[in-house]
Design an enzyme around this catalytic site. Structure first.
Site, PDB file in Angstrom:
ATOM      1  CE  LYS A  81      -3.936   1.817   2.714  1.00  0.00           C
ATOM      2  NZ  LYS A  81      -4.797   1.533   3.878  1.00  0.00           N
ATOM      3  CB  SER A 156      -8.264   3.180   2.991  1.00  0.00           C
ATOM      4  OG  SER A 156      -7.370   2.633   3.955  1.00  0.00           O
ATOM      5  CB  SER A 180      -8.265   0.033   5.681  1.00  0.00           C
ATOM      6  OG  SER A 180      -9.108   1.147   5.698  1.00  0.00           O
TER       7      SER A 180
END
Ligand code: GLN
Length: 482
Positions: A81, A156, A180
């Protein structure tokens, strides 16, 4: 003929590399090609550096050829990420304000992955600074769910989840502040794990809400998930909140001690609204568990109803403080329009942050302001403690707590953008584990009538990762055996 690595588990790919049937360079090249082909549509990656990845792969191949197999996953690509610092690669947090930021050091998890021979294949798209549940709040555009491209992948860490679900990488890391990793895992049909707070170092992770943020892995199944957790977990003196614990082999004995597990079902979670398909899938698993001699009991988490409000007060308060550093002076975007210093701060932040981040900074600043601190922030901290106490009491009666991961399957792109509250509601079952500092996993457990996956969440005691992973492995087996 080229092997189809996209559908294979990470450990099986690694075994083929270690046996000499293929090489890390070949495997990495294969996934890079898939990224080139699929990413223009899915938008899971913000950055993918071919040379960076292939250079690592050829180094690992040399080590393997010299007889050194440094970990069970050596040679396998992993995506990160884009809020995890990766030296020499951009680390943007999905924000315009960091759009040109290149990390100057590796986060601890990145050093650990490299030491274990994993190949960093690229940086994945995300909701700006981790704020969101659909991956539509990214400066780099929305991510599409590979299992239905009119749907969101969750957020997310939606880029990481979509990257694994589309076979652009066998593994990925995301971050879980309020859900997330687990929620996108659920929307994309993957296993996703949130470790106990402090088990995985946050050094080099860009802060959103520091008392909740944890790095966690995505994989196709629980065994791969456990292998990667074993690599990234462990004490780090550079993170003052890191737990003083040596890393364990979480993949060992996944199939042990399962008959005696007591599984708690929180009645408050099942009273509320969840999609029919979600309820049915969960109930089906409960039937299977009951048949396989696990004891299922009803438990109560009386403060569950406060969780979402408490999470959003504390997380936004922390975010408003953490994001104060993006003022145009140091490493971020700077507005070129300003005449005075105050104007420069104002214009930089106005131009650099997207609407959701601004909303959160406003909310967070409000609840911390002199007149409201006691009414909101302090009360939220007290309520957090009450919620954690609910869990301690529940774990006196059971070993694991089972719930859906999210009340719905992947919703449509754009569907919740105008309604932040509706968006926040998709975290209703995931925010409690971070509030109580406990670990939780999401594992696929069924699908809705259009074939989109349903995720099941297991929460466990503080540092109870082994029990959670064994429980999830057990459920995976029960589902696979029909
Ligand atoms: N969706 C939640 C939020 O927007 C959780 C985010 C996260 O875990 N990073 O805050």
């Amino acid at each position: 003929m080229q092997l189809e690595f996209a559908d294979m588990k990470a450990r099986d790919i690694a075994a083929k590399i270690h046996s000499g049937e293929t090489t890390s360079v070949e495997v990495t090249g294969y996934f890079l090609e898939r990224i080139e082909k699929l990413n223009p549509e899915i938008n899971a990656f913000i950055k993918c550096d071919r040379d960076y990845a292939l250079k690592q792969a050829s180094g690992i191949d040399k080590q393997i050829q010299a007889g050194e197999i440094i970990s069970p996953l050596a040679g396998v690509p992993i995506a990160l990420k884009d809020n995890i610092m990766t030296e020499g690669l951009s680390t943007t947090c999905g924000s315009k304000i960091l759009a040109n930021h290149t990390a100057v050091y590796d986060a601890t998890v990145v050093s650990k992955l490299k030491k274990s021979g994993l190949i960093i294949i690229g940086k994945t798209n995300m909701d700006e600074f981790g704020m969101g549940s659909s991956n539509e709040y990214s400066h780099f555009g929305a991510v599409k769910n590979p299992l239905g491209t009119s749907r969101v992948p969750g957020g997310s860490s939606g880029g990481s989840a979509a990257a694994v679900a589309s076979g652009m990488t066998p593994l990925a890391l995301g971050t879980d502040t309020g859900g997330s990793v687990r929620q996108p895992g659920s929307f994309c049909g993957l296993a996703g794990f949130r470790p106990t707070y402090g088990l995985v170092s946050r050094y080099g992770l860009v802060a959103f809400a520091s008392s909740f943020d944890q790095i966690g892995p995505f994989a196709k199944d629980i065994t791969d998930l456990s292998l990667i957790l074993s690599i990234i977990a462990g004490h780090d003196k550079r993170d003052s909140t890191s737990i003083d614990q040596t890393a364990q082999d979480y993949a060992q004995d996944l199939d042990q001690g399962l008959d005696s597990l007591k599984i708690g079902i929180p009645k408050e979670y099942f009273d509320g609204g969840m999609d029919k398909a979600v309820r049915q899938s969960i109930e089906m698993v409960l039937e299977k568990l009951a048949k396989s001699k696990n004891e299922i009991i009803e438990i109560s988490l009386p403060s569950a109803g406060y969780s979402l409000a408490v999470y959003y007060i504390i997380a936004n308060a922390e975010a408003s403080s953490n994001l104060a550093r993006y003022d145009g002076v140091l490493y971020c975007h700077r507005s070129s329009e300003s005449e005075t210093l105050m104007d420069m701060y104002l214009n930089t932040r106005t131009e650099g942050f997207g609407p959701e981040v601004k909303r959160r900074i406003l909310l967070g600043t409000y609840v911390l302001s002199a007149g409201y601190y006691d009414a909101y922030y302090r009360r939220a901290l007290q309520a957090r403690k009450t919620i954690a106490n609910d869990f301690s009491r529940a774990f006196e009666q059971c070993d694991l707590i089972l719930s859906p991961t999210s009340p719905s399957t992947a919703f449509g792109l754009g569907e919740r953008l105008d309604d932040p509250l509706q968006m926040y509601l998709s975290d209703i079952y995931t925010v409690t584990a971070p509030l109580a500092n406990i670990p939780a996993v999401s594992v696929p457990c069924g699908s809705d009538d259009v074939g989109l996956p349903v995720g099941l969440q297991l929460m466990g005691r503080y540092l109870g990762e082994k029990t959670i992973l064994s429980g999830a492995y057990h459920i995976e087996r029960l589902i696979a055996n029909g």
